[in-house]
Design an enzyme around this catalytic site. Structure first.
Site, PDB file in Angstrom:
ATOM      1  N   GLU A 201      17.028   7.269 -48.159  1.00  0.00           N
ATOM      2  CA  GLU A 201      16.712   6.628 -46.878  1.00  0.00           C
ATOM      3  C   GLU A 201      15.277   6.104 -46.838  1.00  0.00           C
ATOM      4  O   GLU A 201      14.561   6.285 -45.846  1.00  0.00           O
ATOM      5  CB  GLU A 201      16.974   7.596 -45.717  1.00  0.00           C
ATOM      6  CG  GLU A 201      18.444   7.903 -45.513  1.00  0.00           C
ATOM      7  CD  GLU A 201      18.729   8.714 -44.260  1.00  0.00           C
ATOM      8  OE1 GLU A 201      17.780   9.309 -43.715  1.00  0.00           O
ATOM      9  OE2 GLU A 201      19.888   8.763 -43.822  1.00  0.00           O
ATOM     10  N   GLU A 275      26.803   8.930 -46.847  1.00  0.00           N
ATOM     11  CA  GLU A 275      26.704  10.173 -46.092  1.00  0.00           C
ATOM     12  C   GLU A 275      27.397   9.992 -44.750  1.00  0.00           C
ATOM     13  O   GLU A 275      26.834   9.423 -43.812  1.00  0.00           O
ATOM     14  CB  GLU A 275      25.242  10.598 -45.911  1.00  0.00           C
ATOM     15  CG  GLU A 275      24.602  11.075 -47.197  1.00  0.00           C
ATOM     16  CD  GLU A 275      23.259  11.766 -46.986  1.00  0.00           C
ATOM     17  OE1 GLU A 275      22.763  11.773 -45.840  1.00  0.00           O
ATOM     18  OE2 GLU A 275      22.711  12.280 -47.971  1.00  0.00           O
TER      19      GLU A 275
END
Length: 636
Positions: A201, A275
């Site tokens: 991220e 995810e």
């Protein structure tokens, strides 16, 4: 030619796998109740992007993954959790690599016992799972400092997750150890690794435009040739992307705008939700977060219907054993609990949940062959309560710590000259100085994160992020002022990570005058330290304990040890050790009321349970068959 034959019997069903490896081709024969399916996979072609779908070995392939973290699971249970994943219909395991656990001191690398990553990946292959590896160096994962080693912060100029030389040099040294172990485990070399993720991220962090390219080159130059991914939320998809690396999406609820945006920045590529959040972590003082099963299954159903790939994060959460859990900084600092149950399909102790059963039924509809039988569950035991029979005050334990360090001004944990000059990573630090007057004591928010304060060993109050002033009674004679400071967990994401030093990080003022001349004791609560306390001057009851204190009881296990949960009603706050192994923190603020004790942590016969308690206890430890994660709240 290599021939491997495996025969497994499960009740009436007979499963036979015959693998023949000839010039890089694997032929798999699956026989279920007399029916045989033949699948040919070429090892010459790894996971590839073919327009809107993946191919593996040249054949169409959809990633049905689940996250499973080896460092949160006892090694003895690795294969059990993997088999339950396989029985749920998943084909891919994803796992993070925690740099801070693998290199606890600079140059001291740990890849054995519960950190034996190679064995973990080989077991995944043995079960029949492919692997997507997340090597970091930053992984978040609700770990202390996001999985980065605390010794990096000894450098006052450190810039984490950038191309700052002090950081990249340390990253290179770690990858020099990690990546060569992973190279032979790649798909095209006969192993289970079909892909790797570059950092985590970074699009939502994005402070150095050269950083991701540095990591990509660092991974590939060391021999990784399988497909690479980035992983971001909607907000980070554009800035977190990298040329030649597949972008993937992280989300909890399926927002079609997110999917459309991914398709717009990355056309003609499969949609992969790296995810899909099946639950949430919990902080001390919160309620236990749950994500309704019907909401979770509805998203998975739609993902499967639309032909997308997905990874369930988490499929099985596990436990933050020891002091590994992190913290959040917003809206205010909050440390995370020991359990990482995550409301995942497989519970903290490996139990099937309603999420698991509904997922298995749903995924089974898309499977070409019957799913494997569900492995049997392990027995849980409610052992007889352990009665505390002896105690040791904190003050009497100090001779068994690292050699105390003297300094004029307070020194933070990371810069203490302990652990081969790598500083102190976790636990408590005791700062002692002398005062000759009373008045107003101010922390100036320089306590990270919580301190018990004593004058002449008498408790006078607590410093934390909210309480920054304490009154000290008058007195002109020299008196010892002691501050027992706990690192409750470093923040695991966000822009504040460069400043996540712990202990006392600035001046403590008495009547606006900085205190000076400290003696500092490092109490990192390692197994060796707990073992050393057996030589300490313990006191038996009826002598009343003086808190903070170590308290010890005996747990007797008759026969083969089973999993259990230890509960501490009427205790305040502290840490539990089973046979010197740190199983985690407890705190009366909840939500977690019981700590998971895996059977492999116990001995048949006598076990010692040692508790470090800060304030008060009822001198009894209860053992139960199930978890108690507290009152719940739905995730919105």
């Amino acid at each position: 030619m290599v021939v491997v034959v495996r025969v497994r019997s499960a009740h009436r069903r007979r499963v036979v796998l015959l693998l023949l490896s000839v010039t890089g081709i694997i032929i798999i024969y699956r026989r279920f109740s007399g029916q045989t399916e033949k699948v040919k996979i070429s090892r010459e072609q790894g996971l590839k992007v073919n327009s809107s779908q993946f191919t593996l070995g040249g054949e169409p392939f959809r990633i049905l993954g689940g996250s499973l973290h080896y460092f949160r699971i006892p090694r003895a249970y690795w294969k059990d959790r993997m088999m339950k994943m396989k029985a749920c219909g998943l084909n891919t395991l994803t796992t993070y690599v925690p740099w801070n656990l693998h290199e606890p001191e600079r140059g001291n690398f740990q890849f054995t016992a519960g950190l034996d990553l190679e064995t973990f990946l080989l077991q995944a292959a043995d079960v029949g799972l492919w692997v997507i590896l997340h090597p970091g160096p930053y992984i978040s994962s609700e770990l202390d400092l996001g999985g980065l080693p605390s010794w990096l912060l000894r450098d006052r100029n450190m810039k984490l997750r950038t191309t700052y030389a002090g950081f990249t040099q340390a990253v290179d040294a770690f990858l020099d150890q990690l990546i060569p172990k992973m190279v032979p485990l790649q798909f095209r070399k006969g192993g289970p690794i079909i892909g790797m993720q570059v950092e985590h991220e970074y699009g939502s962090y994005a402070v150095d435009e050269d950083y991701m390219a540095f990591l990509k080159e660092a991974i590939e130059s060391r021999g990784i040739s399988e497909l690479l991914f980035t992983s971001d939320t909607h907000e980070g998809l554009k800035t977190g992307g990298l040329s030649g690396v597949l972008r993937t999406l992280n989300l909890r609820k399926l927002n079609y705008e997110d999917v459309k945006y991914l398709e717009s920045v990355q056309p003609n590529s499969p949609v992969f939700i790296m995810e899909y959040l099946t639950g949430h972590f919990d902080g001390w003082g919160d309620l236990h977060h749950i994500f309704p099963v019907e909401d979770m299954v509805a998203v998975v159903r739609e993902v499967l219907r639309r032909g997308m790939s997905i990874n369930l994060h988490m499929f099985h959460g596990g436990t933050n054993f020891g002091f590994m859990s992190g913290a959040v900084a917003k809206p205010s600092y909050k440390a995370l609990i020991a359990s990482y149950d995550y409301d995942a399909p497989l519970s903290e102790a490996g139990e099937y949940t309603p999420k698991y059963h509904l997922l298995r039924e749903l995924i089974g509809r898309y499977s070409r062959a019957p799913l494997p039988e569900m492995p049997a569950l392990r027995w849980k035991e409610s052992y007889e309560a352990a009665i505390i029979y002896r105690h040791l005050s904190l003050w009497d334990a100090l001779p068994f710590t690292h050699k105390p360090f003297k300094c004029r001004s307070p020194v933070n944990m990371e810069n203490l000259p302990v652990n081969n000059r790598n500083g102190q990573a976790y636990g408590y630090t005791l700062y002692k100085t002398t005062i000759t007057t009373g008045g107003l004591l101010k922390s100036g928010n320089n306590i990270r994160d919580r301190a018990l304060v004593f004058v002449k060993r008498g408790f006078i109050g607590i410093f934390n992020y909210k309480n920054v002033e304490l009154a000290v009674s008058d007195g002109k004679e020299p008196r010892t002022l002691s501050l027992l400071v706990e690192n409750c967990g470093r923040v695991h994401f966000g822009q504040t990570m460069d400043n996540e030093r712990k202990g006392i990080v600035g001046d403590i003022l008495l009547n606006n005058v900085p205190l000076r001349n400290f003696t500092v004791y490092s109490l990192d609560m390692t197994s060796s330290f707990i073992n050393s306390l057996y030589r300490a001057p313990w006191r038996s009851f009826p002598h009343k304990p003086s808190f903070p204190a170590f308290l010890q009881g005996r747990l007797f296990v008759d026969g083969y040890p089973s999993d259990t949960f230890v509960k501490l009603p009427c205790w305040s706050k502290g840490v539990v050790f089973i046979n010197s192994q740190n199983v985690g923190r407890y705190w009366h603020v909840g939500p977690q009321e019981a700590l998971y004790i895996p059977g492999p942590f116990l001995n048949s016969g006598l076990n010692y349970v040692t508790v470090f308690e800060e304030e008060e206890s009822d001198f009894k430890l209860q053992f139960e068959t199930g978890p108690d994660l507290g009152m719940t709240i739905d995730i919105q």
